[in-house]
Design an enzyme around this catalytic site. Structure first.
Site, short mmCIF file in Angstrom:
data_model
loop_
_atom_site.label_atom_id
_atom_site.label_comp_id
_atom_site.label_asym_id
_atom_site.label_seq_id
_atom_site.Cartn_x
_atom_site.Cartn_y
_atom_site.Cartn_z
N ASP A 1 1.23 7.48 2.70
CA ASP A 1 0.17 6.52 2.49
C ASP A 1 -1.19 7.18 2.68
OD1 ASP A 1 -0.85 4.06 1.87
OD2 ASP A 1 -0.93 3.43 3.96
N CYS B 1 -4.47 4.95 6.68
CA CYS B 1 -5.39 5.67 5.83
C CYS B 1 -6.40 6.42 6.69
CB CYS B 1 -6.09 4.72 4.89
SG CYS B 1 -7.28 5.58 3.89
N ASN C 1 0.79 0.49 7.73
CA ASN C 1 1.31 -0.54 6.84
C ASN C 1 2.16 -1.51 7.63
OD1 ASN C 1 1.21 1.83 4.59
ND2 ASN C 1 1.12 -0.20 3.73
ZN LIG Z 1 -2.08 1.83 2.83
#
Ligand SMILES: [Zn+2]
Length: 275
Positions: free
Chosen positions: A57, A213, A222
């Site tokens: 991610d 992130c 997430n």
């Molecule tokens: Zn993400």
């Protein structure tokens, strides 16, 4: 539990959780029966595809690597985020992505498009549904088979999720959309449920809620795959994914990287085995 070795205790507590509170994803036939009954009542999709994003991610694939089976392009609905994250304006990023997606398509490699900051930006705050729609439409138009709408900062609520999806779904069929929710403000599952009720049936998640992130400060990971499956199981929706196995994988990964799980389901199960 006397002298039962701890590894065995651990398995027993998962087994117990599953036996007493959930049905297990292995019994797909039974799952489908439940799904059909439940979805007829609620209008939810019968099958939900879970896309494990994990530690990838926030990474970008800007070249089509040899042997790739799928590529991803990471766009943003926020100009400032785009500049800080991928060093170019949204428009410039779309030009780059167009080339990448085109060459992937020549090699028959499917391309997935991501739209970061779909429900808010760490630098700009509010992002309009129109902007998200515009960027999504470009990614879809250049040939991305699926657009994952990312609440990168996790600030979204079921209200903003609904408004954003209503706008995007006017331009892109729901079958080509996915949601990608971070749980920073504790809204991820509520936002996902809202999306499911609107006909989205692809959801991104990460085992143990790891990943995040690097460009969105304070953003937690997430939504945890374990928590997502727990909710979907409870709704009677089929995922084909076995919660028990995901919990074991999550436990293994957390121990390997020395991190605490962000999954509430895993935490509850862990607490249960300490009692
Ligand atoms: Zn993400």
């Amino acid at each position: 539990m006397g002298n039962v070795p701890s590894a065995v205790k651990h398995c027993l507590s998962y087994q117990q959780l599953l036996r007493e509170h959930l049905w297990i994803g292995d019994s797909v036939a039974g799952a489908l029966d439940t799904a059909q009954e439940t979805s007829q009542l609620s209008g939810l999709p019968e099958y939900v595809k879970i896309v494990e994003v994990g530690p990838r991610d926030g990474l970008q694939n800007e070249k089509v690597a040899a042997g790739a089976t799928e590529i991803s392009v990471f766009g943003a609905a926020s100009e400032s985020f785009s500049k800080r994250n991928i060093n170019c304006s949204i428009e410039e990023s779309m030009e780059k992505f167009e080339e990448v997606v085109k060459s992937a398509r020549h090699m028959n490699i499917p391309a997935r498009g991501y739209v970061s900051c779909a429900l808010g930006c760490p630098y700009e705050g509010n992002i309009t549904p129109q902007k998200v729609t515009e960027v999504s439409k470009k990614l879809y138009g250049m040939g991305c088979y699926e657009i994952s709408l990312g609440d990168t900062t996790g600030v979204g609520t079921p209200g903003s999720m609904k408004r954003m999806l209503e706008s995007v779904m006017k331009e892109i069929p729901s079958s080509a959309l996915a949601v990608h929710c971070h749980d920073t403000y504790g809204q991820a599952l509520a936002n996902i449920l809202t999306a499911l009720q609107m006909g989205i049936n692809v959801v991104d998640s990460a085992v143990s809620g790891l990943g995040g992130c690097p460009y969105a400060k304070g953003a937690s990971g997430n939504v945890a795959t374990e928590d997502l499956i727990y909710m979907l199981n409870g709704l009677g929706l089929n995922t084909g994914v076995n919660l028990y196995k995901v919990m074991e994988a999550g436990d293994f990964i957390c121990k390997a990287v020395n991190k605490t799980t962000n999954s509430k389901v895993a935490q509850a199960s862990f607490n249960a085995r300490l009692e």
